[in-house]
Write a protein that holds these residues in place. Structure first.
Motif, PDB file in Angstrom:
ATOM      1  N   UNK A 164      83.182 129.390  87.449  1.00  0.00           N
ATOM      2  CA  UNK A 164      84.493 129.863  87.928  1.00  0.00           C
ATOM      3  C   UNK A 164      84.415 130.350  89.373  1.00  0.00           C
ATOM      4  N   UNK A 165      83.319 131.025  89.707  1.00  0.00           N
ATOM      5  CA  UNK A 165      83.164 131.553  91.066  1.00  0.00           C
ATOM      6  C   UNK A 165      83.094 130.444  92.109  1.00  0.00           C
ATOM      7  N   UNK A 166      82.570 129.277  91.731  1.00  0.00           N
ATOM      8  CA  UNK A 166      82.335 128.204  92.696  1.00  0.00           C
ATOM      9  C   UNK A 166      83.429 127.144  92.730  1.00  0.00           C
ATOM     10  N   UNK A 167      84.456 127.271  91.888  1.00  0.00           N
ATOM     11  CA  UNK A 167      85.474 126.222  91.807  1.00  0.00           C
ATOM     12  C   UNK A 167      86.244 126.039  93.116  1.00  0.00           C
ATOM     13  N   UNK A 168      86.632 127.132  93.732  1.00  0.00           N
ATOM     14  CA  UNK A 168      87.404 127.029  94.978  1.00  0.00           C
ATOM     15  C   UNK A 168      86.575 126.355  96.073  1.00  0.00           C
ATOM     16  N   UNK A 169      85.330 126.760  96.199  1.00  0.00           N
ATOM     17  CA  UNK A 169      84.451 126.152  97.205  1.00  0.00           C
ATOM     18  C   UNK A 169      84.231 124.679  96.907  1.00  0.00           C
ATOM     19  N   UNK A 170      84.055 124.351  95.627  1.00  0.00           N
ATOM     20  CA  UNK A 170      83.865 122.956  95.233  1.00  0.00           C
ATOM     21  C   UNK A 170      85.101 122.124  95.556  1.00  0.00           C
ATOM     22  N   UNK A 207      95.293 115.796  81.777  1.00  0.00           N
ATOM     23  CA  UNK A 207      96.046 116.066  80.553  1.00  0.00           C
ATOM     24  C   UNK A 207      95.210 116.914  79.588  1.00  0.00           C
ATOM     25  N   UNK A 208      95.739 118.059  79.207  1.00  0.00           N
ATOM     26  CA  UNK A 208      95.093 118.967  78.241  1.00  0.00           C
ATOM     27  C   UNK A 208      93.702 119.396  78.685  1.00  0.00           C
ATOM     28  N   UNK A 209      93.490 119.476  79.997  1.00  0.00           N
ATOM     29  CA  UNK A 209      92.216 119.958  80.533  1.00  0.00           C
ATOM     30  C   UNK A 209      92.508 121.079  81.532  1.00  0.00           C
ATOM     31  N   UNK A 210      92.675 122.307  81.035  1.00  0.00           N
ATOM     32  CA  UNK A 210      92.971 123.411  81.957  1.00  0.00           C
ATOM     33  C   UNK A 210      91.742 123.793  82.776  1.00  0.00           C
ATOM     34  N   UNK A 211      91.965 124.046  84.045  1.00  0.00           N
ATOM     35  CA  UNK A 211      90.885 124.529  84.901  1.00  0.00           C
ATOM     36  C   UNK A 211      90.723 126.036  84.716  1.00  0.00           C
ATOM     37  N   UNK A 212      89.492 126.526  84.710  1.00  0.00           N
ATOM     38  CA  UNK A 212      89.306 127.978  84.722  1.00  0.00           C
ATOM     39  C   UNK A 212      89.914 128.585  85.986  1.00  0.00           C
ATOM     40  N   UNK A 213      90.223 129.836  85.923  1.00  0.00           N
ATOM     41  CA  UNK A 213      90.794 130.530  87.082  1.00  0.00           C
ATOM     42  C   UNK A 213      89.767 130.572  88.208  1.00  0.00           C
ATOM     43  N   UNK A 214      90.229 130.312  89.424  1.00  0.00           N
ATOM     44  CA  UNK A 214      89.347 130.409  90.592  1.00  0.00           C
ATOM     45  C   UNK A 214      89.090 131.893  90.858  1.00  0.00           C
ATOM     46  N   UNK A 215      87.951 132.403  90.424  1.00  0.00           N
ATOM     47  CA  UNK A 215      87.700 133.847  90.522  1.00  0.00           C
ATOM     48  C   UNK A 215      87.269 134.286  91.912  1.00  0.00           C
ATOM     49  N   UNK A 227      80.018 118.031  91.386  1.00  0.00           N
ATOM     50  CA  UNK A 227      79.887 118.071  89.925  1.00  0.00           C
ATOM     51  C   UNK A 227      78.439 118.219  89.469  1.00  0.00           C
ATOM     52  N   UNK A 228      77.484 117.626  90.187  1.00  0.00           N
ATOM     53  CA  UNK A 228      76.080 117.715  89.784  1.00  0.00           C
ATOM     54  C   UNK A 228      75.612 119.162  89.712  1.00  0.00           C
ATOM     55  N   UNK A 229      76.083 119.978  90.657  1.00  0.00           N
ATOM     56  CA  UNK A 229      75.719 121.401  90.647  1.00  0.00           C
ATOM     57  C   UNK A 229      76.547 122.183  89.630  1.00  0.00           C
ATOM     58  N   UNK A 230      77.851 121.907  89.561  1.00  0.00           N
ATOM     59  CA  UNK A 230      78.739 122.663  88.669  1.00  0.00           C
ATOM     60  C   UNK A 230      78.380 122.486  87.202  1.00  0.00           C
ATOM     61  N   UNK A 231      77.991 121.296  86.805  1.00  0.00           N
ATOM     62  CA  UNK A 231      77.687 121.017  85.397  1.00  0.00           C
ATOM     63  C   UNK A 231      76.557 121.908  84.894  1.00  0.00           C
ATOM     64  N   UNK A 232      75.640 122.277  85.755  1.00  0.00           N
ATOM     65  CA  UNK A 232      74.458 123.049  85.356  1.00  0.00           C
ATOM     66  C   UNK A 232      74.698 124.558  85.320  1.00  0.00           C
ATOM     67  N   UNK A 281      78.911 130.656 102.123  1.00  0.00           N
ATOM     68  CA  UNK A 281      77.672 130.813 101.349  1.00  0.00           C
ATOM     69  C   UNK A 281      77.685 129.929 100.112  1.00  0.00           C
ATOM     70  N   UNK A 282      78.817 129.917  99.404  1.00  0.00           N
ATOM     71  CA  UNK A 282      78.898 129.093  98.190  1.00  0.00           C
ATOM     72  C   UNK A 282      78.934 127.600  98.528  1.00  0.00           C
ATOM     73  N   UNK A 283      79.618 127.268  99.615  1.00  0.00           N
ATOM     74  CA  UNK A 283      79.637 125.869 100.046  1.00  0.00           C
ATOM     75  C   UNK A 283      78.210 125.399 100.347  1.00  0.00           C
ATOM     76  N   UNK A 284      77.449 126.221 101.054  1.00  0.00           N
ATOM     77  CA  UNK A 284      76.064 125.871 101.377  1.00  0.00           C
ATOM     78  C   UNK A 284      75.225 125.725 100.114  1.00  0.00           C
ATOM     79  N   UNK A 285      75.415 126.649  99.165  1.00  0.00           N
ATOM     80  CA  UNK A 285      74.638 126.599  97.924  1.00  0.00           C
ATOM     81  C   UNK A 285      74.948 125.331  97.125  1.00  0.00           C
ATOM     82  N   UNK A 286      76.225 124.975  97.056  1.00  0.00           N
ATOM     83  CA  UNK A 286      76.612 123.752  96.345  1.00  0.00           C
ATOM     84  C   UNK A 286      76.030 122.516  97.024  1.00  0.00           C
TER      85      UNK A 286
END
Length: 443
Positions: free
Chosen positions: A100-106, A215-223, A88-93, A229-234
């Motif tokens: 959206x690009x990093x959701x699956x890796x997160x 509840x009432x918090x839809x996740x963006x589509x995992x694009x 979350x610390x990385x995603x929030x920024x 690479x994304x796991x390492x960056x996160x």
């Protein structure tokens, strides 16, 4: 004449800049105040319920059982803390596209870290029970560890709410989790469940936390699919943050560990009781402040000058201190009257009252430590934050180890004096480091 006109134009421009700065700061403080109000009111309401539960448990459970609970919950917090902001610390920024690009890796990181936490806590249960010569610790530790397996199902939803500054939803999740914990603890304690009265609610209420965040918090589509690479960056960003959080939690829990080691389970139980009763409300405010403050610092900072960012930080610290200080002073003043009356005369035969008062007073400067830590993290100084927390933890370990050779009152007094000296300095030093450059950095 031209010089006078030029001077008037410059004055008007300067006035407009000052008005714009004041408006930006005013908006920022209002935003933080609104978010903090939601979180603090939820924490306060929940702590009132938990206070009622602590009255019941204090009269029904022995210091030894409180000591066992302290061991289990301290171990849980130390292992759980690095997982809370592992992504979350990385995603929030991030901006919306990167988010959206990093959701699956997160999501993959969240599951892997929580499963690892479950295995680690389960393995530690055996040597810990052997050290304390108490096999009754094993099952509670294993049961609490199972909550790690539930957390990934709500972590991304909680991140979305934090990223959107939806502190009303975050506060609601915390509130109902705390209320449910307190009510269920009281019911189970009255039913004779002993240590399980405190342990069972810790797992059951995770379901409430997940439900409210989803509840009432839809996740963006995992694009994008999970990628190395994304796991390492996160992880490159989040691991230092998680380590800093771990050291921060270790700093807050080091007294439990040292007291348990030098003074035994029963003394630990007395200290654990006094700590939670004395700092319960104020620490709730501090935790709420930290949750809101990091999101607050990460939002709109690219548009702020060093001067306005520094003013934003200073005003926020003053605000949380002004809220927490009257509560702490009132608690300390009334402690000799209400502690024996509310929690029972049996605690007077221990050092609980003196420990209660000294720990209460240490809470006056704890918001400064939280503010300093979040400021350093928001400005990319996670390594410095980690090193500072390591140094403070080492100092506290030394101080408490020496004080433990005497009694619990000496321990609490030592903790108070150390906090009153170190935390204001930490707050000043973090501000100096973060605002010493010509621009506010974000890395």
């Amino acid at each position: 004449m031209q010089n006078i006109t030029k001077l008037q134009v410059e004055q008007k421009q300067s006035l407009k800049q000052k008005l714009a700065l004041n408006e930006m700061l005013s908006h920022g403080i209002r935003s933080l105040g609104k978010n903090l109000l939601w979180l603090a009111s939820a924490q306060f309401s929940g702590r009132v319920v938990r206070l009622g539960a602590s009255v019941i448990t204090a009269r029904l459970l022995t210091p030894e059982i409180f000591g066992q609970v302290a061991i289990v919950l301290t171990l849980f917090e130390l292992i759980c803390t690095p997982t809370r902001r592992i992504t979350s610390a990385a995603l929030i920024r991030m901006n919306d596209a990167d988010f959206s690009d990093n959701l699956a890796s997160a999501n993959s990181i969240n599951f892997a870290s929580c499963i690892t936490a479950f295995v680690l806590m389960s393995l530690i249960s055996l040597p810990l029970a052997y050290y304390y010569q108490d096999s009754q610790l094993i099952l509670p530790i294993l049961f609490v560890a199972s909550s790690y397996l539930l957390l990934p199902f709500g972590m991304l939803y909680a991140t979305v709410n934090l990223r959107n500054n939806n502190m009303r939803k975050v506060a609601s999740a915390n509130l109902w989790q705390t209320i449910g914990d307190g009510v269920l603890t009281a019911v189970l304690a009255l039913s004779g469940f002993g240590i399980w009265a405190i342990i069972i609610p810790k797992v059951v209420m995770v379901f409430v936390w997940i439900y409210i965040h989803k509840t009432a918090t839809p996740l963006p589509v995992f694009t994008q699919a999970t990628s190395i690479a994304r796991v390492k960056a996160l992880l490159n960003f989040s691991v230092p943050v998680s380590l800093s959080d771990l050291i921060n939690t270790l700093r807050q829990s080091i007294d439990y560990l040292v007291i348990g080691y030098f003074m035994g389970v029963e003394a630990l139980g007395v200290y654990f009781f006094a700590y939670n009763v004395s700092l319960g409300v104020s620490l709730g405010l501090v935790q709420s402040f930290g949750t809101a403050f990091y999101s607050h610092l990460c939002s709109d900072n690219d548009d702020l000058s060093v001067q306005s960012a520094q003013q934003k930080y200073r005003n926020s610290v003053i605000a949380i201190t002004a809220i927490a200080a009257p509560i702490i002073i009132l608690q300390t003043s009334l402690a000799p009257l209400y502690v024996p009356f509310v929690y029972g005369e049996q605690w007077l035969s221990t050092d609980a009252l003196a420990v209660f008062i000294f720990l209460c007073l240490s809470g006056l400067v704890r918001p400064m430590a939280e503010a300093a830590s979040q400021l350093l993290l928001a400005n990319g100084h996670s390594r410095l934050n980690f090193n500072l927390n390591i140094a403070i933890t080492a100092l506290l370990t030394l101080v408490i180890s020496i004080a433990s050779q005497f009694d619990l009152t000496t321990v609490a007094l030592s903790v108070m004096v150390t906090y009153l000296i170190i935390m204001p300095w930490l707050c000043w030093y973090s501000s100096r480091i973060s605002f010493s450059q010509s621009t506010v950095k974000h890395s």
